[in-house]
Write a protein that holds these residues in place. Structure first.
Motif, PDB file in Angstrom:
ATOM      1  N   LEU A 193      41.877  39.799  39.195  1.00 27.47           N
ATOM      2  CA  LEU A 193      41.348  41.022  38.853  1.00 27.47           C
ATOM      3  C   LEU A 193      41.127  42.741  38.916  1.00 27.47           C
ATOM      4  CD1 LEU A 193      39.092  40.839  36.589  1.00 27.47           C
ATOM      5  CD2 LEU A 193      37.457  41.606  38.623  1.00 27.47           C
ATOM      6  N   ARG A 194      41.614  43.072  39.822  1.00 27.59           N
ATOM      7  CA  ARG A 194      42.036  43.911  40.462  1.00 27.59           C
ATOM      8  C   ARG A 194      43.270  44.200  39.455  1.00 27.59           C
ATOM      9  NH1 ARG A 194      41.369  48.113  44.979  1.00 27.59           N
ATOM     10  NH2 ARG A 194      43.252  49.479  44.010  1.00 27.59           N
ATOM     11  N   VAL A 195      44.217  43.458  39.396  1.00 24.22           N
ATOM     12  CA  VAL A 195      45.880  44.111  39.048  1.00 24.22           C
ATOM     13  C   VAL A 195      45.641  44.368  37.959  1.00 24.22           C
ATOM     14  CG1 VAL A 195      47.778  43.231  38.539  1.00 24.22           C
ATOM     15  CG2 VAL A 195      46.864  42.810  40.600  1.00 24.22           C
ATOM     16  N   LEU A 196      44.741  43.466  36.594  1.00 25.63           N
ATOM     17  CA  LEU A 196      44.285  43.602  35.389  1.00 25.63           C
ATOM     18  C   LEU A 196      43.857  44.702  35.331  1.00 25.63           C
ATOM     19  CD1 LEU A 196      43.772  42.557  32.778  1.00 25.63           C
ATOM     20  CD2 LEU A 196      41.948  41.764  33.465  1.00 25.63           C
ATOM     21  N   ALA A 197      42.251  45.447  36.662  1.00 28.97           N
ATOM     22  CA  ALA A 197      41.948  46.646  36.138  1.00 28.97           C
ATOM     23  C   ALA A 197      43.208  47.913  36.709  1.00 28.97           C
ATOM     24  CB  ALA A 197      40.851  46.119  37.536  1.00 28.97           C
ATOM     25  N   ASP A 198      44.062  47.836  37.306  1.00 25.61           N
ATOM     26  CA  ASP A 198      44.694  49.000  37.829  1.00 25.61           C
ATOM     27  C   ASP A 198      45.268  48.679  36.745  1.00 25.61           C
ATOM     28  OD1 ASP A 198      43.405  49.493  40.492  1.00 25.61           O
ATOM     29  OD2 ASP A 198      45.417  47.691  41.858  1.00 25.61           O
ATOM     30  N   VAL A 211      32.314  44.207  37.325  1.00 22.73           N
ATOM     31  CA  VAL A 211      31.970  42.593  37.912  1.00 22.73           C
ATOM     32  C   VAL A 211      30.902  41.978  37.156  1.00 22.73           C
ATOM     33  CG1 VAL A 211      30.797  41.974  39.729  1.00 22.73           C
ATOM     34  CG2 VAL A 211      33.047  43.445  39.443  1.00 22.73           C
ATOM     35  N   GLU A 212      29.629  42.926  36.309  1.00 22.13           N
ATOM     36  CA  GLU A 212      28.765  42.516  36.262  1.00 22.13           C
ATOM     37  C   GLU A 212      28.822  42.267  34.871  1.00 22.13           C
ATOM     38  OE1 GLU A 212      24.150  44.463  34.692  1.00 22.13           O
ATOM     39  OE2 GLU A 212      25.635  46.364  36.019  1.00 22.13           O
ATOM     40  N   ALA A 213      29.654  42.944  34.267  1.00 22.68           N
ATOM     41  CA  ALA A 213      29.924  42.523  32.482  1.00 22.68           C
ATOM     42  C   ALA A 213      30.894  41.028  32.397  1.00 22.68           C
ATOM     43  CB  ALA A 213      31.323  43.747  31.891  1.00 22.68           C
ATOM     44  N   ALA A 257      28.583  34.242  41.585  1.00 25.71           N
ATOM     45  CA  ALA A 257      27.988  34.005  42.126  1.00 25.71           C
ATOM     46  C   ALA A 257      27.550  34.482  43.349  1.00 25.71           C
ATOM     47  CB  ALA A 257      26.417  33.284  42.135  1.00 25.71           C
ATOM     48  N   ARG A 258      28.358  33.983  44.309  1.00 30.77           N
ATOM     49  CA  ARG A 258      28.899  33.585  45.699  1.00 30.77           C
ATOM     50  C   ARG A 258      29.865  34.891  45.876  1.00 30.77           C
ATOM     51  NH1 ARG A 258      29.270  28.005  45.051  1.00 30.77           N
ATOM     52  NH2 ARG A 258      31.680  28.297  45.257  1.00 30.77           N
ATOM     53  N   THR A 259      31.043  34.510  44.479  1.00 33.73           N
ATOM     54  CA  THR A 259      31.839  35.620  45.237  1.00 33.73           C
ATOM     55  C   THR A 259      31.669  37.028  44.670  1.00 33.73           C
ATOM     56  OG1 THR A 259      33.161  33.391  44.672  1.00 33.73           O
ATOM     57  CG2 THR A 259      34.544  35.636  45.260  1.00 33.73           C
ATOM     58  N   ARG A 260      31.115  37.553  44.042  1.00 31.67           N
ATOM     59  CA  ARG A 260      31.195  38.905  43.449  1.00 31.67           C
ATOM     60  C   ARG A 260      30.885  39.825  43.941  1.00 31.67           C
ATOM     61  NH1 ARG A 260      27.574  42.538  41.638  1.00 31.67           N
ATOM     62  NH2 ARG A 260      27.073  43.257  39.795  1.00 31.67           N
ATOM     63  N   GLY A 261      29.943  39.680  44.774  1.00 32.32           N
ATOM     64  CA  GLY A 261      30.692  41.352  45.976  1.00 32.32           C
ATOM     65  C   GLY A 261      31.977  41.014  46.747  1.00 32.32           C
ATOM     66  N   ALA A 266      37.022  44.192  46.157  1.00 33.88           N
ATOM     67  CA  ALA A 266      38.464  44.499  45.698  1.00 33.88           C
ATOM     68  C   ALA A 266      38.212  45.401  45.218  1.00 33.88           C
ATOM     69  CB  ALA A 266      39.129  42.986  45.138  1.00 33.88           C
ATOM     70  N   LEU A 267      38.084  45.914  43.892  1.00 32.83           N
ATOM     71  CA  LEU A 267      38.312  46.290  43.114  1.00 32.83           C
ATOM     72  C   LEU A 267      38.633  47.919  43.306  1.00 32.83           C
ATOM     73  CD1 LEU A 267      36.395  44.836  39.869  1.00 32.83           C
ATOM     74  CD2 LEU A 267      38.582  45.478  39.742  1.00 32.83           C
ATOM     75  N   LEU A 268      37.323  48.479  44.754  1.00 35.42           N
ATOM     76  CA  LEU A 268      37.267  49.549  44.903  1.00 35.42           C
ATOM     77  C   LEU A 268      38.241  49.575  46.356  1.00 35.42           C
ATOM     78  CD1 LEU A 268      33.503  49.453  44.604  1.00 35.42           C
ATOM     79  CD2 LEU A 268      34.427  50.286  42.857  1.00 35.42           C
ATOM     80  N   ALA A 269      38.499  49.141  46.813  1.00 41.06           N
ATOM     81  CA  ALA A 269      39.362  49.321  47.721  1.00 41.06           C
ATOM     82  C   ALA A 269      39.950  50.331  47.525  1.00 41.06           C
ATOM     83  CB  ALA A 269      39.641  47.508  48.495  1.00 41.06           C
TER      84      ALA A 269
END
Length: 269
Positions: A193-198, A211-213, A257-261, A266-269
């Motif tokens: 997900l981080r790779v896709l966002a980058d 992440v909410e979306a 729900a468990r992995t959301r955080g 990872a996205l903000l690192a």
């Protein structure tokens, strides 16, 4: 269907399974109810310099069929080949989606058109999103994503929504058991997900919203499948049963729900 319409049947897809045929440099397929507006948008994209979408050729409203220019290349189909699941390919999918959005930004969707609500952004928006950027709707050339096909479910929404919908398929946003059953085991959805966002170039302030979306997209995807199954669609009914029915969707929701955080960090690192 191939004999009825002539040409060579094209494999892939679920909504139009068995109904898409190729005639040389053209593809003939079922036309969605809003095809005229969609054709105008696709032509406008081409005029704006975006070459990663099929160009409309003709529309036969009476027959409910449309013709589009064939987009050459390789389309990954299940079980997805390794070359389509690399992180480089993933980042380039993000870049391709960003280029689509940049071109579409100056082409607001016609508000008088009844755009499909099936996978549309529940919050609405002013950009015509593709909404179904799954591997089967991406054309690769020389191992790189080059074009998007099957815009049938395009509808107004937020760019972030389109990215979230793509993430469901490409990360993929699936618990390990579901990912293994879908032939995508062994992939790290958090990292991907981080790779896709980058690759998309998503700004930091939008990453928590992504992440909410994605969570909202899971719910919309479930409702979409429920509608197709309840409506008696044999392709969706078979897939639904093969992958475990509602228990699969419950497992995906609980896992997310468990992995959301972890996704947020990872996205903000």
């Amino acid at each position: 269907m191939g004999a009825e319409h002539g040409g060579v049947p094209l494999a892939g897809g679920m909504a139009n399974a068995g109904a898409v045929v190729r005639h040389g440099d053209e593809v003939e397929r079922p036309a969605p109810p809003h095809a005229a507006a969609l054709h105008r948008h696709l032509r406008a994209l081409a005029a704006a310099g975006f070459g990663g979408a099929p160009e409309p050729v003709a529309l036969d409203t009476a027959a409910g069929r449309e013709r589009l220019a064939f987009v050459p290349g390789d389309v990954p189909l299940p079980p997805f080949p390794a070359w389509a699941m690399t992180e480089e390919a993933l980042a380039r999918v993000g870049g391709l989606l960003r280029r689509l959005h940049d071109a579409s930004a100056a082409l607001p969707p016609d508000p008088s058109v009844a755009w499909p609500a099936d996978l549309a952004d529940p919050r609405g928006g002013t950009l015509l999103c593709h909404n179904d950027v799954c591997p089967e709707n991406v054309v690769f050339r020389d191992g790189r994503p080059a074009a998007l096909i099957d815009f049938d479910l395009a509808a107004p929404g937020r760019p972030l929504w389109d990215l979230a919908m793509a993430a469901r398929y490409w990360a993929p946003v699936l618990d390990p058991e579901s990912a293994e059953a879908a032939g995508r085991g062994g992939l790290d959805p958090v990292r991907r997900l981080r790779v896709l966002a980058d690759g998309y170039g998503l700004a930091r302030e939008g990453r928590g919203e992504l992440v909410e979306a994605v969570g909202e997209a899971i719910a919309v995807g479930r409702a979409f499948v429920a509608g197709r199954v309840a409506g008696g669609d044999p392709v969706y009914q078979a897939s639904f049963a093969a992958y475990g029915g509602w228990r699969r969707w419950e497992r995906i929701g609980e896992w997310y729900a468990r992995t959301r955080g972890t996704f947020v960090r990872a996205l903000l690192a």
